[in-house]
Design a protein around this motif. Structure first.
Motif, PDB file in Angstrom:
ATOM      1  N   LEU A  44      -1.059  -1.095  -4.448  1.00 42.85           N
ATOM      2  CA  LEU A  44      -2.246  -0.238  -4.411  1.00 42.85           C
ATOM      3  C   LEU A  44      -1.795   1.185  -4.144  1.00 42.85           C
ATOM      4  CD1 LEU A  44      -4.379  -2.404  -1.937  1.00 42.85           C
ATOM      5  CD2 LEU A  44      -4.361  -2.565  -4.424  1.00 42.85           C
ATOM      6  N   PHE A  45      -2.195   2.104  -4.993  1.00 43.32           N
ATOM      7  CA  PHE A  45      -1.859   3.507  -4.756  1.00 43.32           C
ATOM      8  C   PHE A  45      -3.073   4.202  -4.146  1.00 43.32           C
ATOM      9  CE2 PHE A  45      -1.981   7.967  -6.218  1.00 43.32           C
ATOM     10  CZ  PHE A  45      -0.920   8.435  -5.449  1.00 43.32           C
ATOM     11  N   ILE A  47      -8.558   3.952  -3.258  1.00 44.14           N
ATOM     12  CA  ILE A  47      -7.544   3.333  -4.106  1.00 44.14           C
ATOM     13  C   ILE A  47      -7.688   3.964  -5.493  1.00 44.14           C
ATOM     14  CG2 ILE A  47      -6.722   1.181  -5.143  1.00 44.14           C
ATOM     15  CD1 ILE A  47      -8.006  -0.250  -2.676  1.00 44.14           C
ATOM     16  N   VAL A  48      -6.669   4.729  -5.871  1.00 46.72           N
ATOM     17  CA  VAL A  48      -6.745   5.465  -7.130  1.00 46.72           C
ATOM     18  C   VAL A  48      -6.303   4.574  -8.287  1.00 46.72           C
ATOM     19  CG1 VAL A  48      -5.735   7.427  -8.380  1.00 46.72           C
ATOM     20  CG2 VAL A  48      -6.342   7.653  -5.966  1.00 46.72           C
ATOM     21  N   GLU A  49      -5.334   3.698  -8.009  1.00 50.93           N
ATOM     22  CA  GLU A  49      -4.801   2.844  -9.068  1.00 50.93           C
ATOM     23  C   GLU A  49      -4.192   1.603  -8.431  1.00 50.93           C
ATOM     24  OE1 GLU A  49      -2.234   4.962 -11.733  1.00 50.93           O
ATOM     25  OE2 GLU A  49      -1.843   3.205 -12.974  1.00 50.93           O
ATOM     26  N   GLU A  50      -4.311   0.477  -9.083  1.00 52.93           N
ATOM     27  CA  GLU A  50      -3.664  -0.737  -8.577  1.00 52.93           C
ATOM     28  C   GLU A  50      -3.192  -1.587  -9.734  1.00 52.93           C
ATOM     29  OE1 GLU A  50      -6.124  -4.186  -7.420  1.00 52.93           O
ATOM     30  OE2 GLU A  50      -7.637  -2.664  -6.985  1.00 52.93           O
ATOM     31  N   GLY A  51      -2.188  -2.399  -9.459  1.00 53.06           N
ATOM     32  CA  GLY A  51      -1.693  -3.267 -10.518  1.00 53.06           C
ATOM     33  C   GLY A  51      -0.409  -3.955 -10.106  1.00 53.06           C
ATOM     34  N   LEU A  72       0.866  -1.176   0.000  1.00 59.96           N
ATOM     35  CA  LEU A  72       0.000   0.000   0.000  1.00 59.96           C
ATOM     36  C   LEU A  72       0.902   1.226   0.000  1.00 59.96           C
ATOM     37  CD1 LEU A  72      -1.736  -2.357   1.161  1.00 59.96           C
ATOM     38  CD2 LEU A  72      -2.882  -0.688   2.602  1.00 59.96           C
ATOM     39  N   ILE A  73       0.806   2.003  -1.056  1.00 58.34           N
ATOM     40  CA  ILE A  73       1.641   3.204  -1.151  1.00 58.34           C
ATOM     41  C   ILE A  73       0.738   4.423  -1.344  1.00 58.34           C
ATOM     42  CG2 ILE A  73       3.586   1.907  -2.152  1.00 58.34           C
ATOM     43  CD1 ILE A  73       2.859   3.326  -4.854  1.00 58.34           C
ATOM     44  N   GLY A  74       1.305   5.593  -1.126  1.00 61.31           N
ATOM     45  CA  GLY A  74       0.533   6.812  -1.336  1.00 61.31           C
ATOM     46  C   GLY A  74       0.969   7.896  -0.384  1.00 61.31           C
ATOM     47  N   PRO A  75       0.481   9.125  -0.618  1.00 63.43           N
ATOM     48  CA  PRO A  75       0.933  10.242   0.207  1.00 63.43           C
ATOM     49  C   PRO A  75       0.558  10.074   1.674  1.00 63.43           C
ATOM     50  CG  PRO A  75      -0.620  10.969  -1.497  1.00 63.43           C
ATOM     51  CD  PRO A  75      -0.464   9.509  -1.649  1.00 63.43           C
ATOM     52  N   SER A  76       1.268  10.796   2.505  1.00 63.01           N
ATOM     53  CA  SER A  76       1.007  10.811   3.931  1.00 63.01           C
ATOM     54  C   SER A  76      -0.437  11.257   4.167  1.00 63.01           C
ATOM     55  CB  SER A  76       1.964  11.836   4.539  1.00 63.01           C
ATOM     56  OG  SER A  76       2.236  11.491   5.831  1.00 63.01           O
ATOM     57  N   GLY A  77      -1.112  10.549   5.063  1.00 65.50           N
ATOM     58  CA  GLY A  77      -2.484  10.941   5.403  1.00 65.50           C
ATOM     59  C   GLY A  77      -3.544  10.378   4.479  1.00 65.50           C
ATOM     60  N   SER A  78      -3.153   9.485   3.548  1.00 67.85           N
ATOM     61  CA  SER A  78      -4.140   8.982   2.585  1.00 67.85           C
ATOM     62  C   SER A  78      -4.966   7.816   3.139  1.00 67.85           C
ATOM     63  CB  SER A  78      -3.445   8.585   1.283  1.00 67.85           C
ATOM     64  OG  SER A  78      -2.420   7.659   1.514  1.00 67.85           O
ATOM     65  N   THR A 103       6.756 -18.604   3.231  1.00 64.51           N
ATOM     66  CA  THR A 103       5.472 -18.912   3.873  1.00 64.51           C
ATOM     67  C   THR A 103       4.339 -18.569   2.915  1.00 64.51           C
ATOM     68  OG1 THR A 103       5.012 -16.733   4.796  1.00 64.51           O
ATOM     69  CG2 THR A 103       6.450 -18.161   6.087  1.00 64.51           C
ATOM     70  N   ASP A 104       3.159 -19.139   3.224  1.00 68.81           N
ATOM     71  CA  ASP A 104       2.015 -18.790   2.371  1.00 68.81           C
ATOM     72  C   ASP A 104       1.090 -17.808   3.088  1.00 68.81           C
ATOM     73  OD1 ASP A 104       1.002 -20.420   4.253  1.00 68.81           O
ATOM     74  OD2 ASP A 104       0.214 -21.949   2.865  1.00 68.81           O
ATOM     75  N   MET A 105       1.669 -17.030   4.006  1.00 60.08           N
ATOM     76  CA  MET A 105       0.859 -16.023   4.673  1.00 60.08           C
ATOM     77  C   MET A 105       0.475 -14.913   3.691  1.00 60.08           C
ATOM     78  SD  MET A 105       2.374 -15.321   8.434  1.00 60.08           S
ATOM     79  CE  MET A 105       4.004 -15.170   7.809  1.00 60.08           C
ATOM     80  N   THR A 106      -0.677 -14.349   3.932  1.00 61.11           N
ATOM     81  CA  THR A 106      -1.086 -13.146   3.202  1.00 61.11           C
ATOM     82  C   THR A 106      -0.402 -11.974   3.880  1.00 61.11           C
ATOM     83  OG1 THR A 106      -3.216 -14.218   2.892  1.00 61.11           O
ATOM     84  CG2 THR A 106      -3.113 -11.840   2.461  1.00 61.11           C
ATOM     85  N   MET A 107       0.192 -11.095   3.101  1.00 58.48           N
ATOM     86  CA  MET A 107       0.937  -9.996   3.722  1.00 58.48           C
ATOM     87  C   MET A 107       0.528  -8.650   3.113  1.00 58.48           C
ATOM     88  SD  MET A 107       4.580 -12.102   3.820  1.00 58.48           S
ATOM     89  CE  MET A 107       5.641 -10.948   4.609  1.00 58.48           C
ATOM     90  N   LEU A 108       0.235  -7.699   4.010  1.00 60.83           N
ATOM     91  CA  LEU A 108      -0.072  -6.329   3.582  1.00 60.83           C
ATOM     92  C   LEU A 108       0.978  -5.405   4.173  1.00 60.83           C
ATOM     93  CD1 LEU A 108      -2.880  -7.687   3.100  1.00 60.83           C
ATOM     94  CD2 LEU A 108      -3.909  -5.516   3.777  1.00 60.83           C
TER      95      LEU A 108
END
Ligand SMILES: Nc1ncnc2c1ncn2[C@@H]1O[C@H](COP(=O)(O)OP(=O)(O)OP(=O)(O)O)[C@@H](O)[C@H]1O
Length: 261
Positions: A222-223, A229-233, A36-42, A200-205
């Motif tokens: 994910l942006f 979420i403005v854009e993902e890919g 998960l990326i994006g500006p501070s406070g998003s 491992t097969d853990m889901t990671m965020l």
């Protein structure tokens, strides 16, 4: 396609009059690694905290592993979850924070054994055996008897990762886990996360400002901007060929600041 392990459906969250999340929806597949990326406070950290039940939601639904997180199903009706339900659901998820949050008066091994003994009634000898395996995995077995104050930031963070793994969560959440570290200690923590992702097969965020790491680590990026979420890919699509103007502007800023993406 496999059932999503996390299904977020139209959640909203405000702090006072400020809407942090604005009808956010997201599905995460088992074993998927998300950045998960994006500006501070998003709103990135807020999502992780909501999944960990450290913040409530104002509206919408979240399902983890096919079960509602903030609701309980009774006779076909959805009722607000009680503390017992939340505590049970919370065991499916581990979280590592920016500031380690180790218990300062407990040794390294006690930090790792505490939750399994208290919340799952695991016997001390069994909890210690598992803790030593985890500490070994993060390269901290030789510090099992040390106190947190004797450790570097990178070592503390590796213990915090072992502690979060001690309850065998299906989902791991990482919130800017390297931002409080001196630059020379960042890599040792990232290496542990690379190993976890590979073995491992853990889901990671992962919420991160380390775009280079997000690129290498994630299956999907994910942006976020202003609670959406403005854009993902795939990492290459987002970092090399972003389509949305807001994503492009954000990455331009990151590159101008001298960071690798
Ligand atoms: N408990 C709180 N009370 C009031 N406002 C809060 C609270 N938690 C977060 N906020 C505000 O909500 C907004 C979103 O915060 P959040 O931490 O989710 O953003 P973020 O995208 O993770 O940003 P950063 O990259 O800076 O950590 C911020 O403006 C923050 O100040």
């Amino acid at each position: 396609m496999s059932q999503p392990i996390i299904k977020i459906d139209g959640i909203t969250k405000s702090f006072g009059s400020f809407k942090v999340l604005d009808g956010l929806s997201l599905e995460v597949k088992p074993a998927e690694k998300l950045a998960l990326i994006g500006p501070s406070g998003s709103g990135k950290t807020t999502i992780l905290r909501i999944l960990m039940t450290l913040e409530s939601i104002d509206g919408g639904h979240i399902q983890i592993d096919g079960e509602h997180l903030y609701h309980m199903e009774r006779n076909g009706q959805l009722l607000p979850a009680d503390e017992r339900h939340l505590a049970r659901m919370r065991q499916k998820i581990g979280m590592v924070f920016q500031l380690f949050n180790l218990f300062p008066h407990k040794s390294v091994i006690e930090n790792v054994t505490l939750a399994p003994m208290l919340t799952k009634g695991v016997k001390k000898a069994d909890a210690e055996k598992r803790a030593m395996e985890l500490l070994d995995m993060v390269g901290m077995a030789d510090k099992a008897k040390s106190m947190p104050a004797q450790l570097s930031g990178g070592q503390k963070q590796r213990v915090a990762i072992a502690r979060a793994l001690a309850l065998s969560p299906k989902i791991m959440l990482f919130d800017e886990v390297t931002s409080a570290l001196d630059p020379e200690l960042v890599e040792e923590v990232l290496n542990v996360m690379r190993k976890l992702a590979a073995e491992t097969d853990m889901t990671m965020l992962l919420v991160t400002h380390e775009m280079g790491f997000a690129h290498d680590f994630a299956d999907r990026v994910l942006f976020f901007d202003r609670g959406k979420i403005v854009e993902e890919g795939k990492p290459d699509d987002i970092f090399r060929h972003p389509k949305q103007e807001r994503t492009q502007a954000f990455l331009r800023k990151i590159i101008a600041a001298g960071h690798r993406v």
